[in-house]
Design a protein around this motif. Structure first.
Motif, PDB file in Angstrom:
ATOM      1  N   VAL A   1       0.950  -1.176  -0.055  1.00 19.95           N
ATOM      2  CA  VAL A   1       0.033   0.102  -0.014  1.00 19.95           C
ATOM      3  C   VAL A   1       1.037   1.232  -0.061  1.00 19.95           C
ATOM      4  O   VAL A   1       2.062   1.319   0.757  1.00 19.95           O
ATOM      5  N   MET A   2       0.363   2.344  -0.754  1.00 20.78           N
ATOM      6  CA  MET A   2       1.366   3.365  -0.676  1.00 20.78           C
ATOM      7  C   MET A   2       0.883   4.514  -0.182  1.00 20.78           C
ATOM      8  O   MET A   2      -0.544   4.848  -0.349  1.00 20.78           O
ATOM      9  N   GLY A   3       1.484   5.274   0.495  1.00 15.62           N
ATOM     10  CA  GLY A   3       0.679   6.611   1.202  1.00 15.62           C
ATOM     11  C   GLY A   3       1.623   7.613   1.030  1.00 15.62           C
ATOM     12  O   GLY A   3       2.635   7.630   0.547  1.00 15.62           O
ATOM     13  N   TRP A   4       0.868   8.930   1.192  1.00 18.53           N
ATOM     14  CA  TRP A   4       1.635  10.094   1.402  1.00 18.53           C
ATOM     15  C   TRP A   4       1.429  10.927   2.349  1.00 18.53           C
ATOM     16  O   TRP A   4       0.178  10.880   2.821  1.00 18.53           O
ATOM     17  N   PHE A   5       2.374  11.303   3.029  1.00 21.18           N
ATOM     18  CA  PHE A   5       2.308  12.234   4.541  1.00 21.18           C
ATOM     19  C   PHE A   5       2.947  13.624   4.338  1.00 21.18           C
ATOM     20  O   PHE A   5       3.607  13.731   3.378  1.00 21.18           O
TER      21      PHE A   5
ATOM     22  N   ALA B   1      -2.806  11.067   1.753  1.00 16.88           N
ATOM     23  CA  ALA B   1      -3.561  10.050   0.967  1.00 16.88           C
ATOM     24  C   ALA B   1      -2.968   8.793   0.804  1.00 16.88           C
ATOM     25  O   ALA B   1      -1.792   8.532   1.042  1.00 16.88           O
ATOM     26  N   SER B   2      -3.639   7.847   0.335  1.00 14.76           N
ATOM     27  CA  SER B   2      -3.211   6.452   0.160  1.00 14.76           C
ATOM     28  C   SER B   2      -3.895   5.772  -0.852  1.00 14.76           C
ATOM     29  O   SER B   2      -4.833   6.240  -1.499  1.00 14.76           O
ATOM     30  N   ILE B   3      -3.166   4.706  -1.310  1.00 16.49           N
ATOM     31  CA  ILE B   3      -3.794   3.908  -2.494  1.00 16.49           C
ATOM     32  C   ILE B   3      -3.249   2.545  -2.419  1.00 16.49           C
ATOM     33  O   ILE B   3      -2.223   1.857  -1.849  1.00 16.49           O
ATOM     34  N   SER B   4      -4.423   1.618  -2.597  1.00 15.50           N
ATOM     35  CA  SER B   4      -4.242   0.034  -2.469  1.00 15.50           C
ATOM     36  C   SER B   4      -3.237  -0.384  -3.492  1.00 15.50           C
ATOM     37  O   SER B   4      -2.969   0.283  -4.382  1.00 15.50           O
ATOM     38  N   TRP B   5      -2.736  -1.696  -3.323  1.00 10.23           N
ATOM     39  CA  TRP B   5      -1.925  -2.193  -4.326  1.00 10.23           C
ATOM     40  C   TRP B   5      -2.407  -2.338  -5.742  1.00 10.23           C
ATOM     41  O   TRP B   5      -1.732  -1.851  -6.892  1.00 10.23           O
ATOM     42  N   THR B   6      -3.558  -2.587  -6.038  1.00 13.97           N
ATOM     43  CA  THR B   6      -4.476  -2.716  -7.146  1.00 13.97           C
ATOM     44  C   THR B   6      -4.625  -1.447  -7.757  1.00 13.97           C
ATOM     45  O   THR B   6      -5.092  -1.049  -8.954  1.00 13.97           O
TER      46      THR B   6
ATOM     47  N   ALA C   1       5.509   3.124   2.263  1.00 17.39           N
ATOM     48  CA  ALA C   1       4.793   1.902   1.888  1.00 17.39           C
ATOM     49  C   ALA C   1       4.771   1.019   2.940  1.00 17.39           C
ATOM     50  O   ALA C   1       5.387   0.834   4.027  1.00 17.39           O
ATOM     51  N   GLY C   2       3.600   0.251   2.944  1.00 18.16           N
ATOM     52  CA  GLY C   2       3.197  -0.532   3.943  1.00 18.16           C
ATOM     53  C   GLY C   2       2.330  -1.712   3.329  1.00 18.16           C
ATOM     54  O   GLY C   2       2.019  -1.939   2.368  1.00 18.16           O
TER      55      GLY C   2
END
Length: 122
Positions: free
Chosen positions: A32-36, A48-53, A97-98
């Protein structure tokens, strides 16, 4: 795993910037990708965050409708398109990334980039 963020800069209010984050390392892990972001004297906050797909995205209320997160897994890249920028968006922006879906807190992310400065002038 290493993350490299880029794309920050100085922009006038109402302008746009595009941040990119390149992930290097094991590609079989579905991050999972995120921005802080972190402004001077303030705590790091979720943007914001976005799932793998890429099918699920989440935004902080203050950026929803102005920022768009996306990813290109073939290029191991996540992007944050920031439009209609405001002076209060000024901060150092970090990509992360998590492995947890719907993660909106910093503790949920395992890997971090070095940060890129975004400055919005009024």
């Amino acid at each position: 795993v290493q993350l490299q963020a880029s794309g920050g800069g100085l922009v006038q209010a109402g302008g746009s910037l595009r941040l990119s984050c390149v992930v290097s390392g094991p590609t079989y892990i579905r991050y999972v990708m995120g921005w802080f972001r972190q402004a001077p004297g303030k705590e790091r906050e979720f943007v914001a965050s976005i799932s793998w797909t890429g099918s699920s995205t989440f935004y902080q209320d203050s950026v929803r409708g102005r920022f768009t997160i996306s990813r290109d897994n073939a290029k191991n890249t996540a992007t944050l398109q920031m439009n209609s920028l405001k002076p209060e968006d000024t901060a150092v922006y970090y990509c992360a990334a998590g492995s947890q879906n719907y993660a909106t807190t910093a503790a949920d992310y395992d890997y971090w980039g070095q940060g890129t400065q975004v400055t919005v002038s009024s």
